[in-house]
Design an enzyme around this catalytic site. Sequence first.
Site, PDB file in Angstrom:
ATOM      1  N   CYS A   1      22.592 -30.199   6.118  1.00 23.29           N
ATOM      2  CA  CYS A   1      24.021 -30.481   6.136  1.00 23.29           C
ATOM      3  C   CYS A   1      24.187 -31.842   6.786  1.00 23.29           C
ATOM      4  CB  CYS A   1      24.739 -29.408   6.956  1.00 23.29           C
ATOM      5  SG  CYS A   1      26.319 -29.935   7.630  1.00 23.29           S
TER       6      CYS A   1
ATOM      7  N   LYS B   1      -8.594  -0.244  13.977  1.00 23.66           N
ATOM      8  CA  LYS B   1      -8.937  -0.215  12.561  1.00 23.66           C
ATOM      9  C   LYS B   1      -8.621  -1.585  11.975  1.00 23.66           C
ATOM     10  CE  LYS B   1      -8.308   2.285   8.269  1.00 23.66           C
ATOM     11  NZ  LYS B   1      -7.882   1.137   7.452  1.00 23.66           N
TER      12      LYS B   1
ATOM     13  N   CYS C   1      30.689 -26.160   7.018  1.00 29.88           N
ATOM     14  CA  CYS C   1      31.676 -27.216   7.260  1.00 29.88           C
ATOM     15  C   CYS C   1      32.075 -27.960   5.986  1.00 29.88           C
ATOM     16  CB  CYS C   1      31.159 -28.200   8.312  1.00 29.88           C
ATOM     17  SG  CYS C   1      29.859 -29.276   7.685  1.00 29.88           S
TER      18      CYS C   1
ATOM     19  N   ASP D   1       0.485   4.333  -2.535  1.00 31.80           N
ATOM     20  CA  ASP D   1       0.231   5.708  -2.096  1.00 31.80           C
ATOM     21  C   ASP D   1       1.275   6.672  -2.649  1.00 31.80           C
ATOM     22  OD1 ASP D   1      -1.926   4.780  -0.723  1.00 31.80           O
ATOM     23  OD2 ASP D   1      -0.935   4.730   1.235  1.00 31.80           O
TER      24      ASP D   1
ATOM     25  N   ASP E   1       0.829  -1.210   0.000  1.00 30.44           N
ATOM     26  CA  ASP E   1       0.000   0.000   0.000  1.00 30.44           C
ATOM     27  C   ASP E   1       0.860   1.255   0.000  1.00 30.44           C
ATOM     28  OD1 ASP E   1      -1.949  -1.832   0.212  1.00 30.44           O
ATOM     29  OD2 ASP E   1      -2.625  -1.265   2.232  1.00 30.44           O
ATOM     30  N   ALA E   2       1.966   1.215   0.769  1.00 25.55           N
ATOM     31  CA  ALA E   2       2.821   2.394   0.896  1.00 25.55           C
ATOM     32  C   ALA E   2       3.353   2.814  -0.471  1.00 25.55           C
ATOM     33  CB  ALA E   2       3.975   2.107   1.854  1.00 25.55           C
TER      34      ALA E   2
ATOM     35  N   ARG F   1     -18.467  -2.016  -0.248  1.00 30.67           N
ATOM     36  CA  ARG F   1     -18.443  -0.563  -0.289  1.00 30.67           C
ATOM     37  C   ARG F   1     -18.309  -0.066  -1.724  1.00 30.67           C
ATOM     38  NH1 ARG F   1     -14.343   3.146  -0.315  1.00 30.67           N
ATOM     39  NH2 ARG F   1     -14.933   5.217   0.410  1.00 30.67           N
TER      40      ARG F   1
ATOM     41  N   GLU G   1     -11.386   2.973  18.440  1.00 30.48           N
ATOM     42  CA  GLU G   1     -11.506   1.530  18.201  1.00 30.48           C
ATOM     43  C   GLU G   1     -10.403   1.092  17.256  1.00 30.48           C
ATOM     44  OE1 GLU G   1     -15.332   2.426  16.705  1.00 30.48           O
ATOM     45  OE2 GLU G   1     -14.894   1.737  14.682  1.00 30.48           O
TER      46      GLU G   1
ATOM     47  N   CYS H   1      29.815 -30.337  12.385  1.00 32.48           N
ATOM     48  CA  CYS H   1      29.606 -29.034  11.736  1.00 32.48           C
ATOM     49  C   CYS H   1      29.488 -27.963  12.818  1.00 32.48           C
ATOM     50  CB  CYS H   1      28.347 -29.051  10.881  1.00 32.48           C
ATOM     51  SG  CYS H   1      27.910 -27.415  10.226  1.00 32.48           S
TER      52      CYS H   1
ATOM     53  N   CYS I   1      27.799 -27.931   2.543  1.00 28.45           N
ATOM     54  CA  CYS I   1      27.445 -27.037   3.645  1.00 28.45           C
ATOM     55  C   CYS I   1      28.363 -25.812   3.622  1.00 28.45           C
ATOM     56  CB  CYS I   1      27.598 -27.774   4.978  1.00 28.45           C
ATOM     57  SG  CYS I   1      27.439 -26.682   6.415  1.00 28.45           S
TER      58      CYS I   1
ATOM     59  N   TYR J   1     -19.312  -1.071  12.954  1.00 29.97           N
ATOM     60  CA  TYR J   1     -18.831   0.166  13.569  1.00 29.97           C
ATOM     61  C   TYR J   1     -19.733   1.372  13.359  1.00 29.97           C
ATOM     62  CZ  TYR J   1     -16.854   0.731   8.865  1.00 29.97           C
ATOM     63  OH  TYR J   1     -16.669   0.809   7.513  1.00 29.97           O
TER      64      TYR J   1
ATOM     65  N   ASP K   1      -8.119  -4.564   9.461  1.00 34.04           N
ATOM     66  CA  ASP K   1      -7.596  -4.595   8.110  1.00 34.04           C
ATOM     67  C   ASP K   1      -8.365  -5.646   7.321  1.00 34.04           C
ATOM     68  OD1 ASP K   1      -6.063  -3.776   6.082  1.00 34.04           O
ATOM     69  OD2 ASP K   1      -4.211  -4.729   6.751  1.00 34.04           O
TER      70      ASP K   1
ATOM     71  N   GLU L   1     -16.732  -4.084   9.085  1.00 35.30           N
ATOM     72  CA  GLU L   1     -15.552  -4.551   8.381  1.00 35.30           C
ATOM     73  C   GLU L   1     -15.535  -6.084   8.457  1.00 35.30           C
ATOM     74  OE1 GLU L   1     -13.621  -2.080   7.115  1.00 35.30           O
ATOM     75  OE2 GLU L   1     -11.702  -3.051   6.658  1.00 35.30           O
TER      76      GLU L   1
ATOM     77  N   SER M   1     -15.138   7.609   3.101  1.00 32.92           N
ATOM     78  CA  SER M   1     -13.819   7.034   3.374  1.00 32.92           C
ATOM     79  C   SER M   1     -13.234   7.736   4.592  1.00 32.92           C
ATOM     80  CB  SER M   1     -12.915   7.175   2.159  1.00 32.92           C
ATOM     81  OG  SER M   1     -12.805   8.528   1.819  1.00 32.92           O
ATOM     82  N   LEU M   2     -12.119   7.216   5.051  1.00 33.38           N
ATOM     83  CA  LEU M   2     -11.512   7.739   6.269  1.00 33.38           C
ATOM     84  C   LEU M   2     -10.231   8.465   5.914  1.00 33.38           C
ATOM     85  CD1 LEU M   2     -11.611   4.824   8.870  1.00 33.38           C
ATOM     86  CD2 LEU M   2     -12.430   7.151   9.226  1.00 33.38           C
TER      87      LEU M   2
ATOM     88  N   LYS N   1      -2.808   5.549  11.615  1.00 31.20           N
ATOM     89  CA  LYS N   1      -2.238   4.301  11.124  1.00 31.20           C
ATOM     90  C   LYS N   1      -0.940   3.923  11.853  1.00 31.20           C
ATOM     91  CE  LYS N   1      -3.368   2.721   7.379  1.00 31.20           C
ATOM     92  NZ  LYS N   1      -3.737   3.050   6.004  1.00 31.20           N
TER      93      LYS N   1
HETATM   94  O1  D41 Z   1     -12.171  -0.943  11.364  1.00 34.42           O
HETATM   95  C1  D41 Z   1     -12.279  -0.308  10.333  1.00 34.42           C
HETATM   96  N1  D41 Z   1     -11.636  -0.685   9.244  1.00 34.42           N
HETATM   97  C2  D41 Z   1     -13.132   0.926  10.260  1.00 34.42           C
HETATM   98  C3  D41 Z   1     -13.424   1.476   9.024  1.00 34.42           C
HETATM   99  C4  D41 Z   1     -13.664   1.522  11.421  1.00 34.42           C
HETATM  100  N2  D41 Z   1     -13.416   0.999  12.643  1.00 34.42           N
HETATM  101  N3  D41 Z   1     -14.417   2.636  11.327  1.00 34.42           N
HETATM  102  C5  D41 Z   1     -14.705   3.194  10.130  1.00 34.42           C
HETATM  103  N4  D41 Z   1     -15.478   4.312  10.096  1.00 34.42           N
HETATM  104  C6  D41 Z   1     -15.767   4.880   8.937  1.00 34.42           C
HETATM  105  C7  D41 Z   1     -16.626   6.129   8.934  1.00 34.42           C
HETATM  106  C8  D41 Z   1     -16.201   7.062  10.014  1.00 34.42           C
HETATM  107  C9  D41 Z   1     -16.506   6.824   7.610  1.00 34.42           C
HETATM  108  C10 D41 Z   1     -18.031   5.704   9.155  1.00 34.42           C
HETATM  109  C11 D41 Z   1     -14.218   2.622   8.922  1.00 34.42           C
HETATM  110  C12 D41 Z   1     -14.590   3.278   7.714  1.00 34.42           C
HETATM  111  N5  D41 Z   1     -15.360   4.403   7.755  1.00 34.42           N
HETATM  112  C13 D41 Z   1     -14.198   2.825   6.383  1.00 34.42           C
HETATM  113  N6  D41 Z   1     -13.872   1.607   6.019  1.00 34.42           N
HETATM  114  C14 D41 Z   1     -13.591   1.600   4.715  1.00 34.42           C
HETATM  115  C15 D41 Z   1     -13.756   2.836   4.238  1.00 34.42           C
HETATM  116  C16 D41 Z   1     -14.143   3.619   5.267  1.00 34.42           C
END
Ligand code: D41
Length: 679
Positions: free
Chosen positions: A429, A118, A414, A39, A35-36, A139, A116, A435, A411, A228, A120, A176, A84-85, A317
């Site tokens: 080995c 997040k 040895c 991005d 992902d990094a 979604r 809470e 050895c 090996c 959530y 994955d 999720e 999205s977040l 994150k």
């Molecule tokens: O646990 C999660 N992945 C998570 C995703 C979470 N705990 N809370 C979330 N809250 C939101 C909002 C605030 C927009 C209702 C989310 C997501 N959104 C989310 N997951 C994927 C896109 C957005």
Amino acid sequence: MSIPAKVHRRGAELREAIDRHNYFYHVLDAPEIPDAEYDRLLRELESLEQEFPALITPDSPTQRVGAEPVSRFGVVRHHLPMLSLANAFSDSEIVDFDRRARTRLGDIDEIDYTAEPKLDGTAISLLYENGKLVRGATRGNGEAGEDVTHNVRTIASAPLVLRGSDVPRRLEVRGEVYMPKAGFEAFNERARQRGEKLFVNPRNAAAGSLRQLDPRLTASRPLEVFFYGIGELEGTAHPERQGAVLENLRKWGLRVSPLMRTVRGASGCLEYYRDTALVRHELPYEIDGVVYKVDSTEYQRRLGQVSRAPRWAIAHKFPAQEELTIVRGVEFQVGRTGALTPVARLEPAFVGGVTVSNATLHNMDELRRKDVRIGDTVVIRRAGDVIPEIVNVLPERRPKKTRPVKLPSRCPICGADVVRAEGEAVARCSGGLSCPAQRKESIRHFASRRAMDIEGLGSKLINQLVEAGHVRTPGDIYKLTHEQLTTLERMGEKSADKLLAAIAQSRKTTLARFLYALGISEVGESTATSLATHFRVLDAIMEADEAALQAVPDIGPVVARHVRAFFQQPHNQEVIQALLAAGIHWPTPAPKPKGTPLTEKTFALTGTLESMTRQEAKARIREAGGRVTESVSAKTDFVVCGEDPGSKRDKAGRLGVQILDEAALAAMLAPQNGKHKSA
Ligand code: D41
């Protein structure tokens, strides 16, 4: 402004790369890059486009958000978009987020947040009408997703019917879906054995499983869900606090993270972040950060949203666990049993919060499967304390003229022949204890904390002792003199005295530790304990034939063969005699307690216990005559559930295995119940 040709080319390159990675990620559920890296590509394109707006094309990946739903499934339009977040990667971004929100709300002093983990996994929306599950949707791009109702119905933690008498007329909940770590490992292991496609991580496994055309396939995948938030709601008032929203969900039988807390201000958020980072790797599922949400729904309404992300929520994150780097070389390490492990030497990369320059390739099969070559660009992953590993190679970045890595025929330590038994993944080995690598490793294992526990006798010192010829076999440790030690580099009088004292102290041990310390193939701590409890004296174990060994609980034909072979080797018999002559001793284990509530009962543990570690719980169950296994089957008598239990609890539920909470276990273990009658 005209666009320089170089910029034009780079723009096209980035668009093409991002489109391709979008396809791999969203359609194939098999991303090639971390992902990094994705991005970074997207950000590079965004900044190029900002500098040269003429570069923006209508079909540039920056001009749309998320992937279009794939048409294999029906399309579901979300009545309220699934937002999205926004992401934050540092404490200061959280402080800024909180400050902005307070300013917008009219310079208020303090905001309460729900915090809470997040998860994955992959986002889902479930629609309940009059308490009945009528639709499940992914979604998608936030506006429209795919209809996956048939698959959602196979997820045990997604109720088909809501509980209670006051269920809303219409409720759309969001959550999720994820695959627990253990389920993911098991799934991939099975796929590997069958030569099927592996998933690169639990998130893609969850997304891929949810988008199976055949719900029977989805049903066979260990998926779980946490909820959530809510989208549509009719027939019940919308609670005034996010915390209350979640309580309602819980009340209706929808699973909400037990780790959800209400915290005050940015400092409360940051404290939650640090606490969660500490327990992260003990959780049975992957999380990639934590989420903070303004608790007051009135404040949420006033804060509103920018583009497609609410201003009242943010994801904080953890450092990325996957990164890209380059393989500089592949070397082979020789372990205690002679096994050759290919290890990749890497261009140092910052991943999972540390700099990594080596990654294990496990064995030759794994090396072949991933086809890692010198010069390759690879994705590496470091999760928690586990050894960094190579996830996959980026084929399009392979330099020309590379050759596959070959298993050495000798090996590297040895020079003895390397042998690979038919059908085995591991090459070894053949030098045995001649050895030096095998000697060092077997002595390191012997002295380690869970074996003979000789404090201060670590790898570096063992290397010196073996190289100086002072130690060849474990028994030699007990013949070390003060003089031999003080002639070693960096070893003063005091350290030598301390080490000799630790060595002397290790003479008093237990039979189980001693057996484990010998390093018999396939005999871990748990098997060593079973052997010790069953036979009680060393001679009986040394003389036992395979049939007698298989009479021990948890010992099958393979382990029995290894144990028998070990004790039949004259060299091993000599090592044991030398150790006994050096004064190693232990009390004879008490006979197995009979007639306690735990006798002959099989336990499995899941989740985090409060009053003891899992190790302690296992030890106490065994002491009281019970058995502990790692997995749940129809033969399991009890599943002990701590905080945040994993899939074992669900499995216990399905199999009708009795579930105990921590208090019930403690009661069973309490002395007044455990009548320790001797046999
Ligand atoms: O646990 C999660 N992945 C998570 C995703 C979470 N705990 N809370 C979330 N809250 C939101 C909002 C605030 C927009 C209702 C989310 C997501 N959104 C989310 N997951 C994927 C896109 C957005």
